[in-house]
Structure formats: C-alpha cells, structure tokens
Design a protein around this motif. Structure first.
Motif, PDB file in Angstrom:
ATOM      1  N   THR A   1       0.870  -1.191   0.000  1.00 63.99           N
ATOM      2  CA  THR A   1       0.000   0.000   0.000  1.00 63.99           C
ATOM      3  C   THR A   1       0.898   1.230   0.000  1.00 63.99           C
ATOM      4  OG1 THR A   1      -0.115  -0.012   2.410  1.00 63.99           O
ATOM      5  CG2 THR A   1      -1.844  -1.192   1.226  1.00 63.99           C
ATOM      6  N   PRO A   2       0.463   2.373  -0.594  1.00 59.27           N
ATOM      7  CA  PRO A   2       1.323   3.573  -0.669  1.00 59.27           C
ATOM      8  C   PRO A   2       1.129   4.482   0.536  1.00 59.27           C
ATOM      9  CG  PRO A   2      -0.574   3.830  -2.081  1.00 59.27           C
ATOM     10  CD  PRO A   2      -0.718   2.504  -1.452  1.00 59.27           C
ATOM     11  N   TYR A   3       0.818   3.886   1.631  1.00 61.41           N
ATOM     12  CA  TYR A   3       0.654   4.707   2.824  1.00 61.41           C
ATOM     13  C   TYR A   3       0.984   3.849   4.029  1.00 61.41           C
ATOM     14  CZ  TYR A   3      -3.822   2.317   2.353  1.00 61.41           C
ATOM     15  OH  TYR A   3      -4.796   1.375   2.146  1.00 61.41           O
ATOM     16  N   VAL A   4       1.310   4.576   5.123  1.00 60.67           N
ATOM     17  CA  VAL A   4       1.688   3.914   6.363  1.00 60.67           C
ATOM     18  C   VAL A   4       1.085   4.718   7.520  1.00 60.67           C
ATOM     19  CG1 VAL A   4       3.564   3.200   7.887  1.00 60.67           C
ATOM     20  CG2 VAL A   4       3.841   3.050   5.388  1.00 60.67           C
ATOM     21  N   CYS A   5       0.542   4.041   8.475  1.00 60.40           N
ATOM     22  CA  CYS A   5       0.019   4.687   9.688  1.00 60.40           C
ATOM     23  C   CYS A   5       0.713   4.056  10.894  1.00 60.40           C
ATOM     24  CB  CYS A   5      -1.491   4.517   9.821  1.00 60.40           C
ATOM     25  SG  CYS A   5      -2.417   5.263   8.442  1.00 60.40           S
ATOM     26  N   PRO A   6       1.797   4.626  11.354  1.00 63.89           N
ATOM     27  CA  PRO A   6       2.574   3.960  12.387  1.00 63.89           C
ATOM     28  C   PRO A   6       1.786   3.745  13.672  1.00 63.89           C
ATOM     29  CG  PRO A   6       3.851   5.674  11.320  1.00 63.89           C
ATOM     30  CD  PRO A   6       2.480   5.843  10.807  1.00 63.89           C
ATOM     31  N   ASP A   7       0.920   4.703  13.980  1.00 72.88           N
ATOM     32  CA  ASP A   7       0.198   4.543  15.238  1.00 72.88           C
ATOM     33  C   ASP A   7      -1.220   4.046  15.032  1.00 72.88           C
ATOM     34  OD1 ASP A   7       2.406   5.519  16.622  1.00 72.88           O
ATOM     35  OD2 ASP A   7       1.782   7.609  16.264  1.00 72.88           O
ATOM     36  N   GLY A   8      -1.575   3.787  13.792  1.00 77.70           N
ATOM     37  CA  GLY A   8      -2.961   3.349  13.526  1.00 77.70           C
ATOM     38  C   GLY A   8      -3.136   1.840  13.624  1.00 77.70           C
ATOM     39  N   ASP A   9      -4.356   1.373  13.391  1.00 78.75           N
ATOM     40  CA  ASP A   9      -4.663  -0.070  13.449  1.00 78.75           C
ATOM     41  C   ASP A   9      -4.863  -0.654  12.072  1.00 78.75           C
ATOM     42  OD1 ASP A   9      -6.959   1.254  12.874  1.00 78.75           O
ATOM     43  OD2 ASP A   9      -8.207   0.207  14.371  1.00 78.75           O
ATOM     44  N   ILE A  10      -4.134  -0.122  11.073  1.00 79.56           N
ATOM     45  CA  ILE A  10      -4.227  -0.653   9.712  1.00 79.56           C
ATOM     46  C   ILE A  10      -3.458  -1.977   9.657  1.00 79.56           C
ATOM     47  CG2 ILE A  10      -3.613  -0.312   7.303  1.00 79.56           C
ATOM     48  CD1 ILE A  10      -3.956   2.667   7.730  1.00 79.56           C
TER      49      ILE A  10
END
Length: 554
Positions: A21-30
């Motif tokens: 995926t072209p995105y990252v959420c370090p603190d998220g629950d993805i």
C-alpha cells in the motif's frame, strides 16, 4: 493493495508475491496481510519505507507451489477496523500432467475374442495442456492416442495396459489396468503327437488364469462326448495309449459365463501290431492265388510280402514284378495276386510291417495244387447244353501226361486228353468232378468242382398204402427227381389235397401233410369211402412239369 509477482509459477520452484500500500500509519490499526496460502511451505516478510522519496507498506509471500495450487485464489487484504479492501490473485502453476488414470470399457463381464474394447487415458490436471499420449502393453508401446480402441479383441491382446500423458514440463503415468480376455485354449505337452506310453498332459487355459481371483470350472470333451468336469484345468495321461487318441475340447466357466476352446487332435503313434495275413486259392481251377496283408499302426507301416525270404511285393519302393504278379497297395494294406499259380508258388509266405517305432511279422504256408479243373461254359447249365471239363496242370513237359476223371469219387476214365466232354449234358451227368494228372514227376489231383445240370421233373413216383391195424390209415406219397426243386401238388379231381409250396394247409383234421425236398407225403386217418378215387401228383419247376396218377381204394 497492489499485488505484484510472476504471472506463472513452476511447481517445486520458490516464488515471491508482493502486496503493498502507498501509505503507512505507524500509530494506527491498519492491517496488511495474505490469505489462502499454505503456512507449511510459505514465509512472510513485512517492509515499511518512510522517506522523502517514497512511502510504502509491503508484505511479501515466499512459497513453493504444487500442481494442486493451480487455479487456487490468494487474497491480499488491508483492513482498518471493520473496513476491508483486498486484491485477489489466481495462481497459474506450471506442472507436468498429474492424476493420470487409465480406464477400460466395458468394465464388467467377460471380454471374449471379437469383442470391442476401448481404453481411455484421463488426466486430472496439466499446465500447460497435454501435448501427447502414449500407451504401453506389458511394457511395450502400442499407441499414441488418448483413446486406444480395440474393435475386435484377440486372445493375445490380454495384458496390463498403462498410459502416459506429456507436456513441456514432463510426463504423468497411470497405474496399470488389466485387460482380461476370457478365451479358452488347449495345449498339449510334450506335443500333440506322442508315442504310445508317453506321459502326456492336455491343459485348458484362459489368459491370466492364475490371476483371475475366482473359481473356474473346466468341462472336458473327447470327440464331442462329455468326459469329466471339475476345477482341474489339466487332463493327465500317465502313459498314453492308442485308445486315447482323438479330438479333445474344453469349456471354461466362471460366474459371468463360459467359453469353449477349439478342439485339439491328440495323435498317438505306435509300432505295427501283428499283421493279419490271409491266403486264398481259387477253388475252380486253382489258378489264382491272392495273398493279402493288413496291419494296425500309426504312422502307417511299410508292408512287404515274401515267399521263403524272397520279397515279392512291397508298399514302399516297388520291387521288379514278375509277369504273373499283380500288386495293390493302400494305407496299411497290401494285396498280391499270383496268376497261373502252381506248385512253384507253394512255400512259406511272410508279411513284414515296419514304421519308425518298430516292426512285426506274420507267416503262413501255402500249398498250391498242380492240377485244376475248369468247366465250360459254366458250372451250372441247362440239360442239353454242350459241356467241356478241362484239367489244367503243369505236368511233365518231357513226357505226355495222363488224365484220370472222377465223379463223386468214382473213376470214370483215363486218357491222354485233358478234357471230358458232354455233347448234350443230362441231369444224370451232374456231380462233383475231379481230375488227376499223372506224369513222370508224380501226380496231383484237383479240388472237387460241382457240375449242376438243370432239368425238368422226371416221371413222379406215386404210391398209396392202406393200413387197417389199429385204425384205418391211408398213406399217399409222391416223389420226383428234378433240378431245381419242383413244386408237388396232389389232387383228387378238382380238389387240391396238398402241395409243397403256395397252397393252404389241409382243412380236414384227418389229413396230415409232410413236405421235404422233391417229396410230398399225405396221411389220411380213419379212411372212409369218400376218400377213394384217382389221385394225381403234378411236379413243376422252371424247366418243365410232369405228373403221375394212382387209384386209391378204401
């Protein structure tokens, strides 16, 4: 998510699929992950890149795929809480043909000679598709089509069949399938032609008999007649005899039907038995001698007839025949004719029979007469015919022979002439004639030859007698001389009292008739006056008739 990787995978080789995926959420629950893979042969790796040039979240799936994974679906999914999004990938796994099977049709019932059979090669999976097939029977290549067709099965088509399917990556082979041809056949051991006394076995077999796995029943026939029945597929002859020769067949039966083998001929060879030797000398004249020899053997024997050790005739290579000899040969039979036979032909005659297994012989003594008697024109003539009897014999050519004539054993005459003539023969001249030839080297007497003279009945002899003692008994008797036999008829007026042929039995209980050759006897009991009168006896044959009368008084 975006999925990248090879379009096709090769079985047994490790491949890597990338999901990103072209995105990252370090603190998220993805959550980014793979679904549908085999964790036993797979490895996962997670990579996150955050910099000024690119932002990416990537999960790599490294696995070794098998042919069973072909067309399988894998899912790369990203989820945020209860919200999900995914990309599906259909695996394309290159592999050799797998799950190859051979099938037989028909699959049940007895398959006999002449039946139609098909063998099909089926492949469970192949990528790329199958490019070719090959069939093997008992390890030998027999076909290249997917379907092997046998429109008319032969006995030799029985066997184990397997197929191979191939593509660019390799070959897939099926397990073998057995084509059982239920066709009975008889074989003979050591051979179909054996010598008498040999231990011989006839075997009735269907292909793959030992692997049938079910009970078979064998019915044996000899010359189409039932012989025996049971589970034994062999017929044993511990010491075969000539009587065992013949045509044998067998019928094999299982739970689904039966088949009958073509008959086999069992031939038994043996040496010649003792030959049958017969000697025949013509009685009238005695000038022809026949020597006949027959024998029982197999193969046919070569026959030879000899006299005192000198071979006269053979059924094999011909010997030089003398002018008086004639030979006729057939299978196990030899006939020798000796014309103008005389004392020189007397001797010890032998017959020898031989074939490849042995030989046998028989002997007989022949004594030929020097003298013979001929009757011209025939031995049976009509009265009045001119008849000449000729005495034939070798005699002594250096001295003129004498001829003596006999009739019924009584001497008639002797002269230097070899003939006895009857210019007009009569019935009284009939009898058994012999001639004797006497010369310087001895004498010889011919066989007795009968001369029969046909003549009409002579005057019948008719007599009557009346016996008074012990009751009145009348006897009337008629006899006649004739040849052939006459039919005698006794009449009184127009009434026929009795006859020897062709008339009804006497109707009166007082009359008793006795018939014999050329004789008729009538007995009348309790004679009364009505029995008196003139009785006429008439005799009749093919040459004529005659009659006589008597006056009978009571």
């Amino acid at each position: 998510p975006v999925v990248t990787g090879p379009e096709e995978h090769t079985e047994g080789q490790r491949s890597t699929l990338e999901c990103s995926t072209p995105y990252v959420c370090p603190d998220g629950d993805i959550d980014l992950h793979w679904e549908g893979y085999d964790p036993q042969v797979s490895e996962l790796s997670d990579r996150i890149q955050l910099d000024t040039d690119v932002v990416i979240h990537q999960v790599n799936l490294s696995s070794t795929f098998s042919w069973k994974d072909h067309s399988k679906k894998l899912l790369c999914q990203v989820s945020v809480g209860s919200v999900r999004a995914g990309t599906e990938l259909v695996l394309r796994v290159r592999h050799a043909p797998k799950d190859t099977r051979a099938s037989l049709s028909p699959s049940s019932g007895n398959i006999g000679v002449g039946h139609a059979v098909t063998l099909s090669c089926q492949v469970g999976s192949s990528h790329p598709p199958v490019s070719g097939y090959r069939w093997y029977k008992d390890g030998v290549a027999v076909g290249t089509e997917r379907v092997l067709a046998l429109p008319a099965v032969r006995r030799q088509d029985h066997g184990r069949y397997r197929c191979e399917a191939r593509n660019a990556l390799g070959t897939g082979a099926s397990a073998p399938v057995t084509l059982r041809v239920f066709a009975a056949e008889i074989s003979a051991s050591p051979a179909a032609e054996v010598r008498e006394g040999t231990a011989t076995t006839l075997s009735c077999d269907v292909p793959g008999r030992e692997g049938h796995g079910e009970e078979l029943t064998y019915t044996w026939y000899k010359n189409s007649a039932w012989l025996k029945e049971g589970p034994a597929h062999t017929l044993l002859f511990p010491a075969v005899t000539a009587g065992d020769a013949g045509y044998y067949s067998c019928q094999v039966t299982n739970s689904q039907g039966s088949d009958t083998a073509q008959a086999i001929s069992l031939s038994v060879t043996y040496p010649p038995r003792i030959p049958t030797l017969t000697l025949f000398q013509e009685t009238q004249g005695g000038r022809l001698v026949i020597v006949r020899c027959t024998v029982d053997s197999h193969p046919p024997a070569t026959l030879a007839i000899d006299r005192d050790g000198a071979v006269l005739a053979t059924s094999g290579a011909q010997v030089a025949l003398r002018q008086r000899l004639g030979v006729t040969a057939s299978r196990n039979s030899l006939r020798l004719e000796i014309r103008d036979a005389g004392p020189r032909d007397s001797g010890n005659y032998g017959c020898t029979a031989s074939n490849v297994h042995g030989n046998a012989s028989a002997t007989k003594v022949l004594v030929t007469r020097a003298a013979g008697l001929l009757i011209h024109p025939a031995a049976e003539v009509t009265e009045g015919t001119a008849v000449t009897l000729t005495c034939v014999g070798t005699g002594d050519r250096a001295q003129e022979p004498l001829y003596a004539w006999y009739r019924n054993g009584r001497r008639l005459q002797e002269s230097s002439f070899p003939t006895l003539e009857f210019p007009s023969v009569r019935g009284d001249d009939a009898g058994a004639f012999q001639c004797q030839v006497r010369s310087g080297n001895g004498s010889d007497t011919s066989e007795a030859v009968p001369l029969r003279v046909f003549h009409p009945p002579r005057q019948p002899v008719l007599s009557s007698f009346l016996q008074s003692r012990g009751g009145r008994l009348g006897i009337i008797q008629c006899s006649v001389e004739s040849d052939p036999e006459s039919n005698l008829t006794l009449r009184r007026g127009d009434e026929v009292i009795a006859c020897t042929q062709g008339c009804p039995q006497a109707t009166s209980p007082r009359v008793q008739v006795t018939r014999s050759y050329n004789s008729l006897k009538v007995e009348i009991r309790d004679v009364v006056v009505e029995d008196e009168g003139v009785y006429v006896c008439q005799a009749e044959n093919s040459q004529g008739k005659a009659s006589a009368t008597v006056d009978f008084k009571a």
